[in-house]
Design a protein around this motif. Structure first.
Motif, PDB file in Angstrom:
ATOM      1  N   LEU A  68       0.763  -1.391  -0.436  1.00  0.00           N
ATOM      2  CA  LEU A  68       0.206   0.300   0.123  1.00  0.00           C
ATOM      3  C   LEU A  68       0.583   1.114  -0.219  1.00  0.00           C
ATOM      4  CD1 LEU A  68      -3.083  -1.057   2.333  1.00  0.00           C
ATOM      5  CD2 LEU A  68      -2.579  -1.069   0.043  1.00  0.00           C
ATOM      6  N   GLU A  69       2.173   1.400   0.653  1.00  0.00           N
ATOM      7  CA  GLU A  69       2.762   2.463   0.509  1.00  0.00           C
ATOM      8  C   GLU A  69       3.647   2.997  -1.138  1.00  0.00           C
ATOM      9  OE1 GLU A  69       7.257   3.612   2.294  1.00  0.00           O
ATOM     10  OE2 GLU A  69       5.975   2.195   3.432  1.00  0.00           O
ATOM     11  N   ARG A  70       4.128   1.872  -1.680  1.00  0.00           N
ATOM     12  CA  ARG A  70       4.098   2.117  -2.591  1.00  0.00           C
ATOM     13  C   ARG A  70       2.854   1.715  -3.781  1.00  0.00           C
ATOM     14  NH1 ARG A  70       6.053  -3.141  -1.566  1.00  0.00           N
ATOM     15  NH2 ARG A  70       4.623  -4.305  -2.704  1.00  0.00           N
ATOM     16  N   TRP A  71       1.784   2.254  -3.687  1.00  0.00           N
ATOM     17  CA  TRP A  71       0.572   2.445  -4.233  1.00  0.00           C
ATOM     18  C   TRP A  71       0.843   4.032  -4.173  1.00  0.00           C
ATOM     19  CZ3 TRP A  71      -4.058  -1.272  -3.473  1.00  0.00           C
ATOM     20  CH2 TRP A  71      -3.957  -2.129  -3.986  1.00  0.00           C
ATOM     21  N   SER A  72       1.299   4.666  -2.932  1.00  0.00           N
ATOM     22  CA  SER A  72       1.698   5.923  -3.109  1.00  0.00           C
ATOM     23  C   SER A  72       1.805   6.878  -4.424  1.00  0.00           C
ATOM     24  CB  SER A  72       2.372   6.633  -1.476  1.00  0.00           C
ATOM     25  OG  SER A  72       3.267   6.373  -1.321  1.00  0.00           O
ATOM     26  N   GLN A  73       3.132   6.072  -4.913  1.00  0.00           N
ATOM     27  CA  GLN A  73       3.839   6.721  -6.064  1.00  0.00           C
ATOM     28  C   GLN A  73       3.128   6.419  -7.619  1.00  0.00           C
ATOM     29  OE1 GLN A  73       6.970   8.017  -5.413  1.00  0.00           O
ATOM     30  NE2 GLN A  73       6.028   7.929  -2.568  1.00  0.00           N
ATOM     31  N   MET A  74       2.392   5.297  -7.506  1.00  0.00           N
ATOM     32  CA  MET A  74       1.161   5.240  -8.425  1.00  0.00           C
ATOM     33  C   MET A  74       0.578   5.743  -9.033  1.00  0.00           C
ATOM     34  SD  MET A  74       0.973   1.405  -7.881  1.00  0.00           S
ATOM     35  CE  MET A  74      -0.045   0.539  -9.355  1.00  0.00           C
ATOM     36  N   ASP A  75      -0.044   5.913  -9.998  1.00  0.00           N
ATOM     37  CA  ASP A  75      -0.794   6.273 -11.016  1.00  0.00           C
ATOM     38  C   ASP A  75      -2.208   6.461 -10.485  1.00  0.00           C
ATOM     39  OD1 ASP A  75      -2.447   5.977 -13.069  1.00  0.00           O
ATOM     40  OD2 ASP A  75      -2.198   8.329 -13.731  1.00  0.00           O
ATOM     41  N   VAL A  76      -3.536   6.791 -10.007  1.00  0.00           N
ATOM     42  CA  VAL A  76      -4.637   6.131 -10.162  1.00  0.00           C
ATOM     43  C   VAL A  76      -5.287   5.224 -11.051  1.00  0.00           C
ATOM     44  CG1 VAL A  76      -7.137   7.396  -9.284  1.00  0.00           C
ATOM     45  CG2 VAL A  76      -4.861   8.644  -9.230  1.00  0.00           C
ATOM     46  N   ASP A  77      -4.832   5.678 -11.808  1.00  0.00           N
ATOM     47  CA  ASP A  77      -5.854   4.214 -12.985  1.00  0.00           C
ATOM     48  C   ASP A  77      -4.910   3.167 -12.441  1.00  0.00           C
ATOM     49  OD1 ASP A  77      -6.903   6.100 -14.346  1.00  0.00           O
ATOM     50  OD2 ASP A  77      -6.395   7.054 -15.859  1.00  0.00           O
ATOM     51  N   SER A  81      -6.558  -0.485 -11.494  1.00  0.00           N
ATOM     52  CA  SER A  81      -5.900  -1.184 -12.798  1.00  0.00           C
ATOM     53  C   SER A  81      -5.689  -2.670 -11.436  1.00  0.00           C
ATOM     54  CB  SER A  81      -5.292  -1.453 -13.303  1.00  0.00           C
ATOM     55  OG  SER A  81      -5.532  -2.368 -14.432  1.00  0.00           O
ATOM     56  N   VAL A  82      -5.117  -2.211 -10.863  1.00  0.00           N
ATOM     57  CA  VAL A  82      -4.530  -3.562  -9.623  1.00  0.00           C
ATOM     58  C   VAL A  82      -5.150  -3.406  -9.148  1.00  0.00           C
ATOM     59  CG1 VAL A  82      -3.540  -3.680  -8.183  1.00  0.00           C
ATOM     60  CG2 VAL A  82      -1.557  -2.864  -9.757  1.00  0.00           C
ATOM     61  N   LEU A  83      -6.321  -3.246  -8.180  1.00  0.00           N
ATOM     62  CA  LEU A  83      -7.386  -3.863  -7.258  1.00  0.00           C
ATOM     63  C   LEU A  83      -8.882  -3.987  -8.356  1.00  0.00           C
ATOM     64  CD1 LEU A  83      -8.085  -0.348  -5.702  1.00  0.00           C
ATOM     65  CD2 LEU A  83      -7.569  -2.434  -4.268  1.00  0.00           C
ATOM     66  N   TYR A  84      -8.767  -3.876  -9.474  1.00  0.00           N
ATOM     67  CA  TYR A  84     -10.013  -4.819  -9.917  1.00  0.00           C
ATOM     68  C   TYR A  84      -9.579  -6.043 -10.459  1.00  0.00           C
ATOM     69  CZ  TYR A  84     -13.578  -5.499 -13.959  1.00  0.00           C
ATOM     70  OH  TYR A  84     -14.606  -6.349 -14.166  1.00  0.00           O
ATOM     71  N   GLU A  85      -8.174  -5.912 -10.785  1.00  0.00           N
ATOM     72  CA  GLU A  85      -7.618  -7.268 -11.482  1.00  0.00           C
ATOM     73  C   GLU A  85      -7.301  -8.946 -10.336  1.00  0.00           C
ATOM     74  OE1 GLU A  85      -4.218  -6.241 -13.672  1.00  0.00           O
ATOM     75  OE2 GLU A  85      -5.272  -4.923 -14.873  1.00  0.00           O
ATOM     76  N   SER A  86      -6.570  -7.974  -9.307  1.00  0.00           N
ATOM     77  CA  SER A  86      -6.171  -9.059  -7.985  1.00  0.00           C
ATOM     78  C   SER A  86      -7.357  -8.661  -7.295  1.00  0.00           C
ATOM     79  CB  SER A  86      -4.700  -8.129  -7.260  1.00  0.00           C
ATOM     80  OG  SER A  86      -4.973  -6.886  -7.355  1.00  0.00           O
ATOM     81  N   PHE A  87      -7.869  -8.056  -5.888  1.00  0.00           N
ATOM     82  CA  PHE A  87      -8.012  -7.911  -4.682  1.00  0.00           C
ATOM     83  C   PHE A  87     -10.232  -8.338  -5.155  1.00  0.00           C
ATOM     84  CE2 PHE A  87      -4.818  -5.409  -3.598  1.00  0.00           C
ATOM     85  CZ  PHE A  87      -4.489  -6.204  -2.454  1.00  0.00           C
TER      86      PHE A  87
END
Length: 102
Positions: A68-77, A81-87
């Motif tokens: 989740l900390e690494r996600w702070s560096q990621m683009d919102v889109d 995509s990661v949330l939809y595909e995995s979780f």
């Protein structure tokens, strides 16, 4: 550890057991573990019952905070995509399974 090694599947007749195997993280879910969990649940769909458990004394500590900390560096889109595909994919696999998942 490969993604599939984070989750194991065993069968005993009509009972499948899917185990989250990240004891060093108290079985916290990151996106690759959630995707592997979805794959294992789909693979177990022909069982009458699928038991979802965690290894070494913990079921699941929740989300992996390091990811989740690494996600702070990621683009919102990309996060969406990661949330939809995995979780959400994991939840879709549980809800769509022909097996009773407990």
């Amino acid at each position: 550890m490969t993604d599939r090694e984070k989750v194991t599947l065993s069968r005993d007749a009509d009972i499948a057991t899917v185990t989250i195997a990240r004891p060093e993280k108290r079985n916290a879910l990151d996106s690759t573990t959630a995707a592997a969990l979805a794959d294992a649940i789909r693979e177990a769909a022909s069982a009458r019952v699928t038991i979802l458990t965690g290894s070494e004394g913990a079921f699941c500590a929740g989300g992996d905070l390091e990811e989740l900390e690494r996600w702070s560096q990621m683009d919102v889109d990309r996060i969406a995509s990661v949330l939809y595909e995995s979780f959400q994919g994991m939840i879709r696999a549980i809800r769509g399974s022909d097996s009773v998942v407990i």
